[in-house]
Design a protein around this motif. Sequence first.
Motif, mmCIF file in Angstrom:
data_model
loop_
_atom_site.group_PDB
_atom_site.id
_atom_site.type_symbol
_atom_site.label_atom_id
_atom_site.label_comp_id
_atom_site.label_asym_id
_atom_site.label_seq_id
_atom_site.Cartn_x
_atom_site.Cartn_y
_atom_site.Cartn_z
ATOM 1 N N VAL A 20 36.127 57.371 37.801
ATOM 2 C CA VAL A 20 35.172 57.391 36.675
ATOM 3 C C VAL A 20 33.747 57.117 37.104
ATOM 4 C CG1 VAL A 20 36.852 56.811 34.943
ATOM 5 C CG2 VAL A 20 35.674 54.994 36.173
ATOM 6 N N GLY A 21 33.580 56.602 38.338
ATOM 7 C CA GLY A 21 32.212 56.320 38.770
ATOM 8 C C GLY A 21 31.766 54.957 38.275
ATOM 9 N N ASN A 22 30.455 54.764 38.377
ATOM 10 C CA ASN A 22 29.900 53.443 38.075
ATOM 11 C C ASN A 22 29.538 53.330 36.590
ATOM 12 O OD1 ASN A 22 29.030 50.905 38.501
ATOM 13 N ND2 ASN A 22 27.048 51.496 39.380
ATOM 14 N N ILE A 23 30.574 53.216 35.783
ATOM 15 C CA ILE A 23 30.304 53.076 34.341
ATOM 16 C C ILE A 23 30.840 51.739 33.886
ATOM 17 C CG2 ILE A 23 30.396 55.560 33.832
ATOM 18 C CD1 ILE A 23 33.302 54.645 32.664
ATOM 19 N N PRO A 24 30.337 51.259 32.766
ATOM 20 C CA PRO A 24 30.914 50.022 32.218
ATOM 21 C C PRO A 24 32.388 50.217 31.908
ATOM 22 C CG PRO A 24 28.892 50.568 31.071
ATOM 23 C CD PRO A 24 29.197 51.728 31.975
ATOM 24 N N MET A 25 33.209 49.349 32.457
ATOM 25 C CA MET A 25 34.637 49.571 32.377
ATOM 26 C C MET A 25 35.184 49.276 30.978
ATOM 27 S SD MET A 25 35.093 50.793 35.191
ATOM 28 C CE MET A 25 36.824 51.123 35.074
ATOM 29 N N GLU A 26 34.351 48.644 30.117
ATOM 30 C CA GLU A 26 34.869 48.355 28.773
ATOM 31 C C GLU A 26 35.168 49.643 28.029
ATOM 32 O OE1 GLU A 26 32.314 46.640 30.383
ATOM 33 O OE2 GLU A 26 30.845 46.530 28.767
ATOM 34 N N TRP A 27 34.519 50.725 28.493
ATOM 35 C CA TRP A 27 34.732 51.974 27.763
ATOM 36 C C TRP A 27 36.201 52.367 27.789
ATOM 37 C CZ3 TRP A 27 30.038 55.383 29.742
ATOM 38 C CH2 TRP A 27 28.846 54.765 29.287
ATOM 39 N N TYR A 65 49.285 33.434 44.846
ATOM 40 C CA TYR A 65 48.607 33.572 43.543
ATOM 41 C C TYR A 65 47.132 33.275 43.649
ATOM 42 C CZ TYR A 65 47.431 32.803 38.708
ATOM 43 O OH TYR A 65 46.846 32.872 37.470
ATOM 44 N N TRP A 66 46.821 32.256 44.435
ATOM 45 C CA TRP A 66 45.406 31.832 44.505
ATOM 46 C C TRP A 66 44.513 32.870 45.115
ATOM 47 C CZ3 TRP A 66 43.183 31.349 49.317
ATOM 48 C CH2 TRP A 66 44.056 31.337 50.405
ATOM 49 N N ARG A 67 45.121 33.807 45.961
ATOM 50 C CA ARG A 67 44.270 34.833 46.579
ATOM 51 C C ARG A 67 44.448 36.194 45.922
ATOM 52 N NH1 ARG A 67 46.031 36.009 52.626
ATOM 53 N NH2 ARG A 67 45.745 33.774 52.955
ATOM 54 N N THR A 68 45.006 36.179 44.722
ATOM 55 C CA THR A 68 45.170 37.443 44.011
ATOM 56 C C THR A 68 44.049 37.565 42.989
ATOM 57 O OG1 THR A 68 47.511 36.977 44.134
ATOM 58 C CG2 THR A 68 46.848 38.843 42.780
ATOM 59 N N VAL A 69 43.370 38.646 43.026
ATOM 60 C CA VAL A 69 42.325 38.901 42.035
ATOM 61 C C VAL A 69 42.557 40.259 41.417
ATOM 62 C CG1 VAL A 69 40.541 37.480 43.054
ATOM 63 C CG2 VAL A 69 40.800 39.845 43.790
ATOM 64 N N GLN A 70 41.992 40.442 40.284
ATOM 65 C CA GLN A 70 42.157 41.733 39.614
ATOM 66 C C GLN A 70 40.965 42.597 39.902
ATOM 67 O OE1 GLN A 70 42.035 41.619 35.416
ATOM 68 N NE2 GLN A 70 42.867 43.694 35.208
ATOM 69 N N ASP A 71 41.246 43.815 40.248
ATOM 70 C CA ASP A 71 40.154 44.758 40.466
ATOM 71 C C ASP A 71 39.793 45.356 39.124
ATOM 72 O OD1 ASP A 71 38.321 46.466 41.303
ATOM 73 O OD2 ASP A 71 39.653 47.702 42.549
ATOM 74 N N LYS A 72 38.585 45.120 38.754
ATOM 75 C CA LYS A 72 38.203 45.580 37.415
ATOM 76 C C LYS A 72 38.122 47.089 37.367
ATOM 77 C CE LYS A 72 35.767 41.751 35.357
ATOM 78 N NZ LYS A 72 34.464 41.108 35.324
ATOM 79 N N MET A 73 37.794 47.706 38.507
ATOM 80 C CA MET A 73 37.590 49.156 38.480
ATOM 81 C C MET A 73 38.899 49.885 38.258
ATOM 82 S SD MET A 73 34.467 49.377 38.797
ATOM 83 C CE MET A 73 33.646 50.756 39.569
ATOM 84 N N THR A 74 39.968 49.361 38.837
ATOM 85 C CA THR A 74 41.227 50.070 38.682
ATOM 86 C C THR A 74 42.196 49.310 37.816
ATOM 87 O OG1 THR A 74 42.020 48.972 40.656
ATOM 88 C CG2 THR A 74 41.035 51.141 40.935
ATOM 89 N N GLY A 75 41.949 48.081 37.645
ATOM 90 C CA GLY A 75 42.856 47.287 36.838
ATOM 91 C C GLY A 75 44.025 46.760 37.626
ATOM 92 N N ALA A 76 44.033 46.933 38.927
ATOM 93 C CA ALA A 76 45.186 46.508 39.717
ATOM 94 C C ALA A 76 44.933 45.136 40.313
ATOM 95 C CB ALA A 76 45.431 47.506 40.850
#
Lengths: 630, 551
Positions: A20-27, A65-76
């Motif tokens: 999707v490119g560099n767009i606000p992910m809330e969309w 768990y402590w080193r797991t983060v969510q990637d906002k761009m993909t949601g993974a």
Amino acid sequence: PCPPLTPLPSAPLQDIRNTVGNIPMEWYQDFPHIGYNLEGKRIYKPIRNKDELDMFLEKMENPDYWRTVQDKMTGADIKLTDEQVDLVHRLQKGQFGDVHFNPYEPAVDFFTHEVMIHPVTNRPADKRSFIPSLIEKEKVSKLVHAIKMGWIKPRKPKDDTPTYYDLWAHEDPNSILGRHKMHVPAPKMKLPGHEESYNPPPEYLLSEEEKLAWEQQEPAERKLNFVPQQYRCLRAVPAYSRFIHERFERCLDLYLCPRQRKMRVNVDPEDLIPKLPKPRDLQPFPTTQALVYRGHTSLVRCLSISPSGQWLVSGSDDCTVRFWEVCTARCMKTLPVAGVVKSVAWNPNPTICLVAICVEQSVLLVNPCLGDKLLYGATDQLLESYVVPEEERVQPVQWVMATMEEQSKGVRLVVQHSKAVKQVTWHGKGDYFASVVSDNSNMQVLIHQTSKRWSQNPFRKSKGLVQCVLFHPIRPYFFVATQRFVRVYNLLKQELTKKLMTNCKWVSSMAIHPGGDNIICGSYDSKLAWFDLDLSTRPYQLLRHHKKALRGVAFHKHYPLFASGSDDGTVIVCHGMVYNDLLQNPLLVPVKVLKGHVLTLDLGVLDVLFHPTQPWVFSSGADGTIRLYT
Amino acid sequence: RRLCILKGIYPHEPKHKKKVNKGSTAARTFYLLKDIKFLLHEPIVNKFREYKVFVRKLRKAYGKSEWSTVDRLKDNKPSYKLDHIVKERYPTFVDALRDLDDALSMCFLFSTFPRTGKCHVQTIQLCRRLAVEFLNYVIASRSLRKVFLSIKGIYYQAEVLGQLVTWITPYPFAHDHPTDVDYRVMATFTEFYTTLLGFVNFRLYHSLNLLYPPKIDGQADAELKPTEGKEYAMDSESYLEKLSALSASLARVVAPTHEDEVEMDEFPVEGETAEQMDTRKKEQEALEKHKKLFEGLRFFLNREVPREPLAFIIRCFGGQVSWDKSLCIGATYDVSDPSITHQIVDRPRVEQQVVGRYYLQPQWVFDSVNAKLCLPVADYFPGVLLPPHLSPFVTEQEGDYVPPEKLKLLAMQRGENPDEESEEEDEEEEEEEDNNDKEEEEEEDESEKEDEMKLKKMEEQKTQSNKALPVKVTAGKLRLEDRQRLEQEQQSEEKRLAIMMMKKREKYLYKKIMFGKKRKVREVNKLAAKRKAHDTALKEEKKKSKKIRRA
């Protein structure tokens, strides 16, 4: 190229990139996918349906768990590698991200600190570096100019004297300004009373009605500027909301209120009461009601007494004239007349028994036939001895002999006037009498002579409505009271001697002291004016004893007494001593207030009269009675 | 306006208002021309002008954002002093003391203002400082005489060098600042008053050989040091606070010597009898006793009690006072101190009472001071319905209404035992008084009535005789004539007749005075009646409650 039905094959695809490119992910927040792949298929987000319990379990069980983060761009979810964790730590500590970067490399001097013989650059110095600057010069000259002109001042030295010192160390009485003596110091604030207490005695608290009344009053009119209140304890007392207001008002008072020294009257009210001789020392005077003469059915307007003091005559609105015996209050005779009796007058000459009665337009001369038979017989003879003069003179009135019927009742002569007569009065000798006609012309006052049966009109011009007239007891003076003035005429010289200013609105009655030097005038504005004819034309004293209009005043023949009757139903007897010594002013002392008459039609006492010899006073009232006070 | 306030010029009421006002009667204020000319000669006028110019320049500089000019201008800010005006308005110190009431009230009000808006912070701080200094002086000289808790604030009255100075302080709550008050006027007044109060304080401190500005006594200072050292960083600030704690005595220039307290020599004044001397001596003794009212007592103030007024009052009368350490600095001892004799409490119930001390409501302190003796404590225990708090400023003249509590108090001051008997007596007296009043009122009417009655009787008799009814001779009743009554009647009649002879103006005056008197009597009667009604209602309630209890 694999259909993205199962998560496993899609995993390698997913980490390629998000599309999707560099767009606000809330969309994409509300969609199940993020972007599209090359085929135009949706790239789905990894399914995240963990509830809090799952989260917690994972937190507890997953060591990474402590080193797991969510990637906002993909949601993974991404598990950070060791290097990445290291990087985060370094950044948190404020170090450089690159491990291999050395921030503390040895410094290399480009220029040595030693002075070299050759310059680093061979550029010659600027001219401006050795020529004095013009701009600076300008600025300095400006400053110099400003200092010269006094625009800029040097900083003041700090004032190091103490702010407070002993101001009144040398009190010099001479240095006090003159104006300070005129200074009116501001009055102090009123000190609070019991009602201002936070816990006042219960009687100071306002009741409901009082509170309501307080609220309805204007703030300026209120006696207290607060409502007293009671609090159980000091802790419960709130701040007073008008405190600042009150201080402010005080300030305003201090600088805006004019100040004046007011003299407060500080006298004992008892001292104001004049010291008068005690009435007990001024006796005799009438004190109590002795007799009531009943018989009239309407107001008794006028009274007169025989010179001997044995008989009393009264005229009333019930169209009768009654003759009474004074000592027994017995009605000796009733004379019905044609109209309302306005005035009666007994002839003051003790040898003549004759009464003048005003009835409407005529004056009746009546022989009451009371007392000594010789006396009234002589009177009749005197009347009959009249001889008609040869030439008849023109008279303003008609003298008519009474008819036989009237004769039997006692009426001897009728003097018929052109208008209604309102007053009749005898001269002291008993030959002349004067009558007042309610008219506006010059014919108001007429003087009649009984023996010659002729009348004359003494005045050429009318001077206003004549209220009453009076003969001087000794001298040939004639008093005429109009509404506001009393005129004194000399009958011999036929001229005006004096004009007395009564200071009243409307004179009602008048009486003269037997000495002849003092007159009292009663007026409808409830004043009684005492004139001393020797003193001035203004009243010597104006007495305001009565509450309502005065109707009658009278002097006693022998005793220094005078009385006034008024519409308020009282007769006030005053002691009025006149001294032979001209230098001593008459002494007027009220001695008794006599009550007894009942008010009818707002009228009280209509006439007062003294007994010729005894200190008794008669009063006739609107209630149809005559009362004798002894 | 400002000049008028500072110089104390007030308007004058012209003698002929219409003449001055060119025929119109509209309300205007008139100043004397002399006063205005006097104002024009005042050197401070020039200072004011300078200040105005300064403000204008400063504004201009700000507008042009010439900061250096602003700095320079600020450095040369013109200042003025009001010393000479104070001296001029109050040529002697006594004059100044006489006018201290308003100055003190204003300073106390301003010192409670918040430090924001309304007026300059410096003014507020200055006011606070001066007020605290004055309080300390009053403590040191023990000159407080009366205190009164009103719904408006607390009134204090002190006798400073023979002058009675009364001031009021608001209750320590946030002010609800009204909009219709011109604070500039108040600020101008305060400016003058602070100057005045500063000089007065200086003089007062010196009259007691105290240092000015005040210093806390060295010994006490040392005691206080450890407690405040940590919490307060700024020494200057903490200093004022320590001072305002009012707990420490002040340093003297000359160490107090006990020789000062040698009895004053008696100088007999000529023309003064021994009795007067005696009374004066007695008064002096009473005053001394009053000053040492709380001597030897140790108070502890609970935290819900207003600390400052109570600490001030107790210290003024020689008591020792302390409070919770967390409440304010300057606490000298703790709650648990066994030597505490009185603990001032303002809550309905006290848990954990310590034996050996009285727990009292704050009104006890105030009432005791006003009564000049330590009142019995039973009425003031926590949770008890307090007796009414009476104003000490009211001195009842003859004929005024005196609340029964005051009577009781007066009896107590005379040294009588305030038993129930006295109460009953009071009530009886009151009743008697009431009866007397009524009788007096009735008497006049009665005299008139009697006259009328007599007349009527006589009339009846006459009518009877006139009508010649069958004459009956009945035994005449002996009429006892009250001689006194008669005399009184006669006197009253004489008086009435004399009143008739008064001149118009005097009569008016007389009537006015009598009207005022009657109104006063009416008010007194009203209050008494109210009190009576209240008392009876209370009694009935008591009875009812008793009955209920019995049932």
